[in-house]
Design a protein around this motif. Sequence first.
Motif, PDB file in Angstrom:
ATOM      1  N   VAL A 107       0.838  -1.205   0.000  1.00  0.00           N
ATOM      2  CA  VAL A 107       0.000   0.000   0.000  1.00  0.00           C
ATOM      3  C   VAL A 107       0.871   1.253   0.000  1.00  0.00           C
ATOM      4  N   LEU A 108       1.914   1.258   0.850  1.00  0.00           N
ATOM      5  CA  LEU A 108       2.789   2.430   0.945  1.00  0.00           C
ATOM      6  C   LEU A 108       3.521   2.706  -0.366  1.00  0.00           C
ATOM      7  N   VAL A 109       4.011   1.646  -1.023  1.00  0.00           N
ATOM      8  CA  VAL A 109       4.721   1.821  -2.289  1.00  0.00           C
ATOM      9  C   VAL A 109       3.776   2.371  -3.360  1.00  0.00           C
ATOM     10  N   ALA A 110       2.553   1.863  -3.418  1.00  0.00           N
ATOM     11  CA  ALA A 110       1.576   2.361  -4.395  1.00  0.00           C
ATOM     12  C   ALA A 110       1.271   3.839  -4.145  1.00  0.00           C
ATOM     13  N   GLN A 111       1.076   4.206  -2.870  1.00  0.00           N
ATOM     14  CA  GLN A 111       0.815   5.611  -2.540  1.00  0.00           C
ATOM     15  C   GLN A 111       2.031   6.484  -2.862  1.00  0.00           C
ATOM     16  N   GLY A 112       3.228   5.975  -2.548  1.00  0.00           N
ATOM     17  CA  GLY A 112       4.441   6.735  -2.843  1.00  0.00           C
ATOM     18  C   GLY A 112       4.644   6.961  -4.323  1.00  0.00           C
ATOM     19  N   GLU A 113       4.344   5.934  -5.128  1.00  0.00           N
ATOM     20  CA  GLU A 113       4.485   6.087  -6.578  1.00  0.00           C
ATOM     21  C   GLU A 113       3.518   7.134  -7.122  1.00  0.00           C
ATOM     22  N   GLN A 114       2.285   7.147  -6.580  1.00  0.00           N
ATOM     23  CA  GLN A 114       1.321   8.167  -6.985  1.00  0.00           C
ATOM     24  C   GLN A 114       1.794   9.560  -6.578  1.00  0.00           C
ATOM     25  N   GLN A 115       2.322   9.678  -5.342  1.00  0.00           N
ATOM     26  CA  GLN A 115       2.810  10.973  -4.868  1.00  0.00           C
ATOM     27  C   GLN A 115       4.006  11.435  -5.691  1.00  0.00           C
ATOM     28  N   GLU A 152       4.670  10.634  -8.820  1.00  0.00           N
ATOM     29  CA  GLU A 152       4.158  11.051 -10.129  1.00  0.00           C
ATOM     30  C   GLU A 152       3.513  12.431 -10.034  1.00  0.00           C
ATOM     31  N   TYR A 153       2.823  12.694  -8.922  1.00  0.00           N
ATOM     32  CA  TYR A 153       2.193  14.000  -8.724  1.00  0.00           C
ATOM     33  C   TYR A 153       3.242  15.109  -8.622  1.00  0.00           C
ATOM     34  N   LEU A 154       4.307  14.876  -7.843  1.00  0.00           N
ATOM     35  CA  LEU A 154       5.351  15.898  -7.691  1.00  0.00           C
ATOM     36  C   LEU A 154       6.059  16.147  -9.012  1.00  0.00           C
ATOM     37  N   ASN A 155       6.259  15.105  -9.819  1.00  0.00           N
ATOM     38  CA  ASN A 155       6.851  15.301 -11.147  1.00  0.00           C
ATOM     39  C   ASN A 155       5.934  16.145 -12.034  1.00  0.00           C
ATOM     40  N   SER A 156       4.630  15.949 -11.892  1.00  0.00           N
ATOM     41  CA  SER A 156       3.688  16.755 -12.679  1.00  0.00           C
ATOM     42  C   SER A 156       3.719  18.212 -12.229  1.00  0.00           C
ATOM     43  N   VAL A 157       3.918  18.443 -10.913  1.00  0.00           N
ATOM     44  CA  VAL A 157       4.014  19.819 -10.408  1.00  0.00           C
ATOM     45  C   VAL A 157       5.274  20.489 -10.943  1.00  0.00           C
ATOM     46  N   LEU A 158       6.381  19.760 -10.989  1.00  0.00           N
ATOM     47  CA  LEU A 158       7.612  20.326 -11.556  1.00  0.00           C
ATOM     48  C   LEU A 158       7.418  20.685 -13.022  1.00  0.00           C
ATOM     49  N   ASP A 159       6.662  19.880 -13.740  1.00  0.00           N
ATOM     50  CA  ASP A 159       6.353  20.201 -15.131  1.00  0.00           C
ATOM     51  C   ASP A 159       5.505  21.467 -15.218  1.00  0.00           C
ATOM     52  N   GLU A 160       4.535  21.613 -14.296  1.00  0.00           N
ATOM     53  CA  GLU A 160       3.719  22.831 -14.260  1.00  0.00           C
ATOM     54  C   GLU A 160       4.585  24.059 -13.988  1.00  0.00           C
TER      55      GLU A 160
END
Length: 574
Positions: free
Chosen positions: A395-403, A405-413
């Motif tokens: 569960v933690l790894v799945a949540q971490g991967e989502q987080q 991916e989210y931070l990478n999307s913010v850097l792109d923004e």
Amino acid sequence: MPLDAICTTALCAELEQAVVGGRIDKVQQPERDMLLLSLRANGKNRRLLIAAGTGNARVHLTEASFENPAEPPMFCMLLRKHLVGAHIVSLYQPSHERMLVLLLDTHDELGVDSRKQLVVEMIGRSANVILVGEDGRILDCMRRVDFAGDAMRRLLPGMIYRMPPQQEKLSFFESDPETRREKIAGADRTAPMDKWLLDRFAGLSPLICRELAYRCGGDYALLPAQMDALADTVENGEFTPCLISRDGKPLDFSFMRISQYGTAAQVESCDSFSALLDAFYTRRDKQEQQRRRGHELQRSVRTARDRLARKLAGQREELKRTETREELRRRAELVTANLYRIRRGESSLVCEDYYEPDCPEITIALDPLKTPQQNAAAMYREYNKLKGAERHLTVLVAQGEQQLEYLNSVLDELARAESEKDLADIRRELTETGVLKKQKGARPEKGRAQAPLRYVTDAGLEVLVGRSNVQNDELTTKLARRTDYWLHTQRIHGSHVILRCDGLEPDEESLIQAASIAAYYSQGREGGKIPVDYTMVRFVRKPSGALPGKVVYTDYRTILSEADEQLVKRLKKT
């Protein structure tokens, strides 16, 4: 290049005709080292830009737009108090220095007429803007120089204003042909000509020194004639504002035609020095300001991403170790089955592994301080611990991967943010999602979130583009109709794009243009042709509990598209 003395002379003559007699209506300070004076002069509304930053100090009329901070700085408030309503009596350049002085008729605190000066010093790292009262004392300055600075010249409110110290060189403006020839006769012929000129004459920039050396071909015998021609140009006011570009990017500028670059650069004439400086600095400064504004935010997000990546790597390693739990269970069962064969204090058990077809003998390590039953129980406990750890870590790894991916999307923004408001929206999003901590006592940011970017295709269909992950969610789940079309780059970060169709099937050209916009506002902007998925909004769904910007979609088609900046600019609507 910074404005040299000759460019300042030409600029002063141009601005004098444009602003003298004008009335200042508004004072703004978009940046720490930039002022914008809105004035009415000669029946026209004009905006005078004054910049005092290192490497970009200048004064000129501008057509560019600037974004103002939510709260004006104190220096801006002081200038509003003294300058709003003031009339510009004159504008002059003191002693051929890189300075301009605005002489102003205004009122003091009691409403009595008074004359003040706004001094703009455009001298390298010492660039500054100083407001001087009628008595010659400094009222305030953009950049104060206290007692820790140069002891010969301090700039603080209440002190008498003094001119900057002059250079210990011969002023080009004050030199006559005879004096110049004497200097040239005694020149060190082994030194590069442009360096010699720069060291001996005040008022000449490195660019002009190189140009004189280029025109002489390094021959000092030809230098007097070239300097005489330059002096005649300055004396007669025969200036030609020229912009030097390389590969479409501004490289330098001058008051005369420059030939030293040959075919390596393009030289084009401008209508005025204000237009020249506007063209040279505006694009460069906006890019630099945006980079500086977003740098701190990018660093915070990048730090959070790197920390999360390290944590995620550790969790994956722990999860991998849980794969050995079945082997541990088998050993525990073998120990239990052979309890009768183990004597207390033994450090190992040699027995048959009945889990294998040929029942080979194996050796199982034991703790000699424990009884056989305690060894088996310890193995079972470790097995159950690893079994629970696997469920938790998955569960933690799945949540971490989502987080992640989210931070990478913010850097792109952040890389695509175009204004301070865009950064404010992203900062607010990061605070709401817990990436950034809300500072105690910090004032809430004023203003609402911006509306999505708006475009109109050649066929008249509206295209909306999200500026941030939060706005992507709002655009897709609230603003878009179910029959609109949703576009997004495939497998890379980018903005959600909505093509509004009013329930009709969009034409092919509109889809192509919307896909190009989606490619432009994505991580693959510079990557040539990239796949862009499109589907109706009704097939797009946001999973429960997903982070901002995360959606899933079905029934989609894919189109190969390339980011076209010119198309995006043409279709954009304000």
